[in-house]
Design a protein around this motif. Structure first.
Motif, PDB file in Angstrom:
ATOM      1  N   VAL A 122       0.867  -1.187   0.000  1.00  0.00           N
ATOM      2  CA  VAL A 122       0.000   0.000   0.000  1.00  0.00           C
ATOM      3  C   VAL A 122       0.894   1.224   0.000  1.00  0.00           C
ATOM      4  O   VAL A 122       1.907   1.259   0.676  1.00  0.00           O
ATOM      5  CB  VAL A 122      -0.874  -0.024   1.270  1.00  0.00           C
ATOM      6  CG1 VAL A 122      -1.735   1.220   1.325  1.00  0.00           C
ATOM      7  CG2 VAL A 122      -1.745  -1.267   1.246  1.00  0.00           C
ATOM      8  N   ALA A 123       0.511   2.209  -0.789  1.00  0.00           N
ATOM      9  CA  ALA A 123       1.313   3.424  -0.842  1.00  0.00           C
ATOM     10  C   ALA A 123       1.192   4.132   0.496  1.00  0.00           C
ATOM     11  O   ALA A 123       0.098   4.457   0.938  1.00  0.00           O
ATOM     12  CB  ALA A 123       0.803   4.316  -1.957  1.00  0.00           C
ATOM     13  N   ARG A 124       2.325   4.335   1.076  1.00  0.00           N
ATOM     14  CA  ARG A 124       2.279   4.951   2.394  1.00  0.00           C
ATOM     15  C   ARG A 124       2.543   6.433   2.321  1.00  0.00           C
ATOM     16  O   ARG A 124       2.592   7.110   3.348  1.00  0.00           O
ATOM     17  CB  ARG A 124       3.320   4.293   3.273  1.00  0.00           C
ATOM     18  CG  ARG A 124       3.030   2.826   3.331  1.00  0.00           C
ATOM     19  CD  ARG A 124       3.664   2.165   4.482  1.00  0.00           C
ATOM     20  NE  ARG A 124       3.407   0.730   4.366  1.00  0.00           N
ATOM     21  CZ  ARG A 124       2.858   0.008   5.319  1.00  0.00           C
ATOM     22  NH1 ARG A 124       2.530   0.565   6.460  1.00  0.00           N
ATOM     23  NH2 ARG A 124       2.647  -1.275   5.146  1.00  0.00           N
ATOM     24  N   TYR A 125       2.802   6.928   1.126  1.00  0.00           N
ATOM     25  CA  TYR A 125       3.070   8.350   0.992  1.00  0.00           C
ATOM     26  C   TYR A 125       2.478   8.792  -0.329  1.00  0.00           C
ATOM     27  O   TYR A 125       2.295   7.977  -1.226  1.00  0.00           O
ATOM     28  CB  TYR A 125       4.570   8.635   1.040  1.00  0.00           C
ATOM     29  CG  TYR A 125       5.370   7.784   0.109  1.00  0.00           C
ATOM     30  CD1 TYR A 125       5.917   6.575   0.566  1.00  0.00           C
ATOM     31  CD2 TYR A 125       5.577   8.139  -1.222  1.00  0.00           C
ATOM     32  CE1 TYR A 125       6.638   5.775  -0.293  1.00  0.00           C
ATOM     33  CE2 TYR A 125       6.290   7.344  -2.075  1.00  0.00           C
ATOM     34  CZ  TYR A 125       6.831   6.157  -1.608  1.00  0.00           C
ATOM     35  OH  TYR A 125       7.549   5.377  -2.458  1.00  0.00           O
ATOM     36  N   PRO A 126       2.185  10.020  -0.502  1.00  0.00           N
ATOM     37  CA  PRO A 126       1.611  10.473  -1.774  1.00  0.00           C
ATOM     38  C   PRO A 126       2.603  10.248  -2.903  1.00  0.00           C
ATOM     39  O   PRO A 126       3.803  10.247  -2.684  1.00  0.00           O
ATOM     40  CB  PRO A 126       1.371  11.971  -1.565  1.00  0.00           C
ATOM     41  CG  PRO A 126       1.554  12.226  -0.132  1.00  0.00           C
ATOM     42  CD  PRO A 126       2.332  11.119   0.460  1.00  0.00           C
ATOM     43  N   PRO A 127       2.125  10.013  -4.116  1.00  0.00           N
ATOM     44  CA  PRO A 127       3.035   9.746  -5.233  1.00  0.00           C
ATOM     45  C   PRO A 127       3.947  10.950  -5.466  1.00  0.00           C
ATOM     46  O   PRO A 127       3.555  12.104  -5.281  1.00  0.00           O
ATOM     47  CB  PRO A 127       2.090   9.533  -6.415  1.00  0.00           C
ATOM     48  CG  PRO A 127       0.809  10.149  -6.008  1.00  0.00           C
ATOM     49  CD  PRO A 127       0.730  10.070  -4.528  1.00  0.00           C
ATOM     50  N   LEU A 128       5.169  10.634  -5.893  1.00  0.00           N
ATOM     51  CA  LEU A 128       6.150  11.686  -6.127  1.00  0.00           C
ATOM     52  C   LEU A 128       5.911  12.244  -7.520  1.00  0.00           C
ATOM     53  O   LEU A 128       6.196  11.589  -8.504  1.00  0.00           O
ATOM     54  CB  LEU A 128       7.568  11.117  -6.038  1.00  0.00           C
ATOM     55  CG  LEU A 128       8.023  10.745  -4.638  1.00  0.00           C
ATOM     56  CD1 LEU A 128       9.343  10.022  -4.695  1.00  0.00           C
ATOM     57  CD2 LEU A 128       8.137  11.994  -3.773  1.00  0.00           C
ATOM     58  N   VAL A 129       5.389  13.428  -7.560  1.00  0.00           N
ATOM     59  CA  VAL A 129       5.144  14.040  -8.865  1.00  0.00           C
ATOM     60  C   VAL A 129       5.747  15.431  -8.865  1.00  0.00           C
ATOM     61  O   VAL A 129       6.069  15.979  -7.806  1.00  0.00           O
ATOM     62  CB  VAL A 129       3.633  14.141  -9.159  1.00  0.00           C
ATOM     63  CG1 VAL A 129       3.065  12.786  -9.474  1.00  0.00           C
ATOM     64  CG2 VAL A 129       2.903  14.758  -8.002  1.00  0.00           C
ATOM     65  N   ALA A 130       5.872  15.936 -10.070  1.00  0.00           N
ATOM     66  CA  ALA A 130       6.429  17.282 -10.197  1.00  0.00           C
ATOM     67  C   ALA A 130       5.434  18.303  -9.650  1.00  0.00           C
ATOM     68  O   ALA A 130       4.258  18.014  -9.473  1.00  0.00           O
ATOM     69  CB  ALA A 130       6.721  17.578 -11.657  1.00  0.00           C
ATOM     70  N   SER A 131       5.930  19.467  -9.443  1.00  0.00           N
ATOM     71  CA  SER A 131       5.065  20.537  -8.919  1.00  0.00           C
ATOM     72  C   SER A 131       4.058  20.952  -9.974  1.00  0.00           C
ATOM     73  O   SER A 131       4.235  20.729 -11.155  1.00  0.00           O
ATOM     74  CB  SER A 131       5.940  21.715  -8.528  1.00  0.00           C
ATOM     75  OG  SER A 131       5.191  22.890  -8.561  1.00  0.00           O
ATOM     76  N   LEU A 132       2.991  21.561  -9.515  1.00  0.00           N
ATOM     77  CA  LEU A 132       1.998  22.063 -10.457  1.00  0.00           C
ATOM     78  C   LEU A 132       2.304  23.488 -10.891  1.00  0.00           C
ATOM     79  O   LEU A 132       1.994  23.895 -11.985  1.00  0.00           O
ATOM     80  CB  LEU A 132       0.608  22.059  -9.796  1.00  0.00           C
ATOM     81  CG  LEU A 132      -0.355  20.947 -10.191  1.00  0.00           C
ATOM     82  CD1 LEU A 132      -1.691  21.168  -9.520  1.00  0.00           C
ATOM     83  CD2 LEU A 132      -0.547  20.891 -11.685  1.00  0.00           C
ATOM     84  N   THR A 133       2.910  24.253 -10.007  1.00  0.00           N
ATOM     85  CA  THR A 133       3.017  25.688 -10.252  1.00  0.00           C
ATOM     86  C   THR A 133       4.431  26.149 -10.537  1.00  0.00           C
ATOM     87  O   THR A 133       4.651  27.313 -10.798  1.00  0.00           O
ATOM     88  CB  THR A 133       2.502  26.463  -9.024  1.00  0.00           C
ATOM     89  OG1 THR A 133       3.173  25.939  -7.884  1.00  0.00           O
ATOM     90  CG2 THR A 133       1.012  26.280  -8.879  1.00  0.00           C
ATOM     91  N   ALA A 134       5.393  25.237 -10.512  1.00  0.00           N
ATOM     92  CA  ALA A 134       6.779  25.673 -10.706  1.00  0.00           C
ATOM     93  C   ALA A 134       6.997  26.064 -12.161  1.00  0.00           C
ATOM     94  O   ALA A 134       6.268  25.657 -13.062  1.00  0.00           O
ATOM     95  CB  ALA A 134       7.716  24.541 -10.310  1.00  0.00           C
ATOM     96  N   ASP A 135       8.026  26.860 -12.400  1.00  0.00           N
ATOM     97  CA  ASP A 135       8.361  27.272 -13.760  1.00  0.00           C
ATOM     98  C   ASP A 135       9.354  26.276 -14.326  1.00  0.00           C
ATOM     99  O   ASP A 135      10.532  26.574 -14.536  1.00  0.00           O
ATOM    100  CB  ASP A 135       8.957  28.687 -13.705  1.00  0.00           C
ATOM    101  CG  ASP A 135       9.194  29.245 -15.097  1.00  0.00           C
ATOM    102  OD1 ASP A 135       9.936  30.245 -15.223  1.00  0.00           O
ATOM    103  OD2 ASP A 135       8.628  28.692 -16.056  1.00  0.00           O
TER     104      ASP A 135
END
Lengths: 488, 423
Positions: free
Chosen positions: A41-54
């Protein structure tokens, strides 16, 4: 306990604060060893890129989020709205254009391969009974009646001046021709009887293809997609409720390559404007007649043969017809596919097929188009081997010059077989001046390979003299007859 | 002196007039004076040499350029020999080759008759029968003539015309009226599988009809195009039997004194008496079958009222029938052995008027004798109203998108009129 200790150590990655790791550790349930190994079970949120970064990753994530909203849209209208609501500068593609070699440009914009001649006929099914014989004489008589009515019999208010001839005479003639041929051929093709006939209804399509580096402005240097819009108004179109069957399979690999143009589309010339992005097949999405059958186009006076010959552009005559067909039919089939919910990230699962007849009042040419792919954006086209295919014929003359318009004698449209009286209107099959040096007169002629193959396909067994006289009808009927749902 | 033109001539004739008048303004009217910005500069006055009588001034005309010391030449006004179409004035009416002393009252497609149907009946010597004839109604009710899923198809047609055919949210009447009529005709044409003789018809537009007849001492003409017209190779069979036709002798035409029967018609002295069906001889579809009159203006004042539309339908159907009768049976006035039947449908996209006219006689001068017959079915709604957007009250949809008050009967009559003559 050892497992738990490892698990805690693993969590201390750089960038993550102790606080979050501890919080995650606290919230994750205590599970026994075998369970953890069986279903992680995923114990942490998925590692994804930022939404707002440039950053490029952030932009990619924003694009994917937008694409996810399109995939998740419940209705086709909502999907189209999300795809077309943002307005940016886009190229306006005109199907009827004076630009030189526009057909090669349009092929590159739409990823279309052009094959001359008409597509191969469908294999005859052995279990279905043969279709009733085509009554060519009746079709020819109906076509002659339409032609004569507009050109000779109808008394109008004033004598039509030359510059209004196309819109006052050729336009109603084409309307009448389509209506009468559809009526006569609906006996062989019941889909035509139930078809919807549109007169001068708009067809719009908006798509993205390729990328460019923005040359100037506040976004200079950034990569931007090229957007195109077609706003077409076919003279007539026939829409049916069941899709036409495909000509070739969806993944059929055509040996011909799509032309690649090395310049920006501005060189065509093509100009950019920003206005509403519309996708429209002629009716809204709720109409049950959402599949296309045939479109009929009338070329404007600006693109007529005499004018092109005067400008020394004799080789552009065919180009005009081809460019019109490719652009219009791509727009129509693309819009039909989008009405079914397909788009560039959700490519078509079945080919969309439509036909077109382009004319300038005297010369006709016939086209068939199969849309195999809508994935034309740079991202979707990376591994896309499919190409759209357009088949087309050379222009064929329909009727030769009028002998004497004002004579009180009734003109009789006759075939060339009886030459006793002076004919008023002669049928003649003349190939395009560019391709044949000798003029065809009398009984000597060479039908174009397209018509010959059509003749064989319709397999009527008429003798040579009559072959050209029904050149238009059989070609036109051939197209109108095509894809009759014999099995349905 | 006679060579000077325009204002110079006026200046010479009345030397004091160019000067200020009594109130300080020039005495010429505005039409003569013209807008100041568009006036050409006046030519310079001729040299004093020209005022000396008996002397021929030596000018620099032969030298082709100015020469100080020589007089300025005065040239005759140049006549170009032709006038551009923009500036051509029509000759006065009296000189027109078609001018006649007797005035003719012309009915064209924008004429609104004051008394509507009554006036049209008087002008065409016709007797009105409300409702379509039984022959046509039986065609409507016969289930063999129905299209499969007819109601569903008609509803689709209404949706298409009123909502779907355009990218706008609410299409305008100018677009939806012709679309709905074309779609209904296309739907009727789908019956060609059952009745192959429907193929012996063609649609024509913009044909110029012209017929003239005498009504008492007044000359009346129907002239103009009536929109789309369906022509057939075979004539329509007569509907009323000979007995019914003879019975119309007793009918008295309704007059509407003190209103003149020619009110609303255009009085004209330049006209052509010759009949013209709008098609040349030898036309393969000589018999007019149905006329489709559309009132598709967006604004209500520009559209005809139903009564005026019915009158227009009667007159155009009559004009077509009379031209056809004269073509077949000659110009002399008589009672026809084989009456000529013409149908007409008038609509504004929602309300339909159906008409069948039977021409029994071409003897229209007197009020006595056999009359023509017209069966008129007025104000047939196809649907009461069409909601293009759903009506939402308090977050609940009260009226969904679509037509309200749909009447399938209207389309059955439309289909019956279409199939009449081919079944």
């Amino acid at each position: 306990m050892a497992a738990a200790r490892c698990w805690r150590l693993v969590l201390r990655v750089p960038g993550l604060s102790l606080h979050t790791a501890a919080g995650a550790a606290v919230t994750a349930p205590e599970v026994t060893g075998p369970d953890v190994a069986a279903a992680p079970v995923a114990r942490y949120p998925p590692l994804v890129a930022s939404l707002t970064a440039d950053s490029k990753a952030a932009r990619q994530r924003r694009v994917e989020r937008w694409q996810a909203t399109v995939h998740a849209a419940k209705s086709v209208d909502e999907k189209l709205r999300i795809l077309t609501k943002m307005q940016f500068m886009k190229y306006i593609v005109y199907p009827q254009t004076f630009a030189l070699n526009a057909d090669r440009w349009y092929q590159s914009f739409t990823k279309t391969v052009f094959l001359s001649g008409l597509p191969p006929p469908p294999p005859a099914k052995p279990d279905t009974e043969p279709a009733p014989a085509l009554d060519v004489a009746a079709l020819r008589a109906a076509a002659c009646d339409c032609l004569l009515q507009e050109h000779f019999f109808l008394r109008r208010k004033k004598r039509v001046p030359l510059y209004l001839e196309r819109e006052a005479i050729a336009s109603p003639f084409l309307d009448q021709l389509v209506a009468s041929l559809t009526g006569l051929l609906s006996a062989r093709n019941p889909a035509l009887a139930a078809a919807a006939l549109d007169c001068k209804r708009p067809v719009h399509f908006y798509w993205l293809r390729g990328e460019e580096i923005i040359p100037r402005g506040h976004r200079k240097g950034r990569v931007d997609a090229l957007r195109y819009q077609i706003n077409d108004k076919p003279h007539n179109q026939i829409r049916i409720s069941k899709q036409l069957p495909e000509f070739v399979p969806l993944d059929y690999s055509v040996p011909v390559e799509v032309p690649v143009m090395n310049c920006k589309p501005d060189k065509l010339p093509l100009f950019k404007r920003q206005y509403e992005n519309t996708i429209f097949i002629g009716t809204k999405t709720a109409d049950p007649h959402c599949y296309g059958h045939t479109q009929f186009h009338l070329l404007p006076d600006k693109l007529k043969r005499e004018r092109l010959l005067k400008q020394n552009c004799a080789n552009q005559i065919e180009v005009v017809f081809r460019a019109n067909a490719i652009a219009s039919l791509f727009a129509w089939t693309g819009a039909q596919a989008m009405y079914q919910g397909f788009w560039s990230e959700a490519d078509v699962t079945r080919p969309f097929v439509s036909q077109g007849v382009i004319t300038d009042g005297k010369y006709f040419s016939f086209f068939c188009y199969q849309l195999n792919t809508l994935a034309l954006t740079a991202q979707a086209d990376q591994n896309n081997p499919r190409k759209n295919i357009c088949w087309g014929t050379q222009t064929t003359i329909y009727a030769m010059k009028w002998m004497d318009k004002r004579s009180n004698k009734n003109p009789r449209v006759r075939s060339k077989s009886s030459e006793n009286e002076m004919p008023d209107v002669e049928y003649c099959h003349v190939r395009n001046k560019v391709n044949s040096s000798k003029k065809n007169t009398g009984n000597q002629f060479c039908p174009s390979p397209a018509l010959q193959s059509l003749h064989e396909r319709t397999s009527l067994g008429h003798d040579v003299d009559e072959r050209y006289t029904y050149g238009l009808e059989s070609a036109n009927d051939g197209i109108l007859l095509k894809n009759l749902p014999l099995q349905a | 002196m006679a060579l000077a033109s325009g204002s110079a001539r006026l200046a010479l004739a009345r030397p004091g007039r160019l000067g200020l008048g009594s109130c300080g303004a020039p005495r010429r009217g505005a039409y003569e004076w013209g807008v100041r910005s568009t006036r050409k500069p006046e030519p310079p006055p001729p040299d004093r040499v020209y005022e000396i009588p008996g002397l021929e001034p030596i000018t620099y005309a032969g030298k082709m350029h100015f020469m100080p010391g020589l007089a300025r030449p005065v040239f005759p006004p140049w006549d170009p020999g032709w006038t551009p179409p923009k500036f051509r004035r029509l000759p006065p009416l009296h000189e027109h080759p078609l001018y006649k002393d007797q005035a003719c009252y012309v009915f064209h497609q924008r004429c609104r008759l004051l008394e509507g149907v009554k006036q049209a009946l008087w002008l065409t010597k016709t007797k009105l029968i409300e409702g379509l004839p039984e022959k046509v109604l039986s065609l409507a009710d016969d289930p063999r003539n129905h299209i499969e899923n007819q109601d569903e198809c008609v509803l689709n047609v209404i949706f298409h015309a009123r909502l779907w055919h355009s990218t706008e949210d609410i299409p305008k009447r100018e677009t939806y009226c012709p679309v709905i009529v074309d779609s209904l005709i296309q739907l009727c044409k789908s019956q060609i599988l059952k009745h192959p003789s429907l193929a012996r018809r063609i649609c024509a537009q913009n044909n110029m009809l012209s017929t003239t007849w005498n009504r008492g001492s007044t000359l009346i003409q129907v002239h103009g195009s009536s929109g789309a017209q369906l022509n057939a190779k075979d004539p329509l069979p007569p509907i009323a039997s000979r007995e019914e036709v003879e019975a119309t002798k007793n009918h008295v035409l309704e007059t509407f004194y003190p209103i003149s029967p020619t009110v609303g018609l255009q009085e004209c002295n330049v006209y052509d008496v010759n009949d013209d069906t709008g098609f040349r001889e030898g036309y393969p579809y000589p018999y007019p079958h149905t006329l489709y009159l559309l009132e598709s203006a967006n604004l209500r004042p520009h559209r005809f009222q139903p009564d005026q539309l019915r009158a227009k339908m009667i007159l155009f159907a009559f004009g077509n029938a009379l031209a056809q009768a004269r073509l077949l049976y000659g110009n002399d006035t008589k009672v026809l052995e084989q009456p000529v039947v013409v149908q007409s449908v008038g609509t504004d996209g929602r309300v339909f008027q159906f008409l069948v006219l039977q021409l029994n006689t071409t003897d229209l001068a007197s009020d006595e004798g056999v009359k023509n017959l017209v069966w008129l079915d007025s104000d047939q709604l196809l649907y009461a109203h069409f909601w293009c957007l759903p009506v939402v009250r308090r977050k609940a949809v009260v009226e969904p998108v679509g037509p309200t008050g749909f009447q399938p009967e209207t389309f059955r009559k439309f289909l019956a009129l279409y199939l009449h003559g081919a079944v």
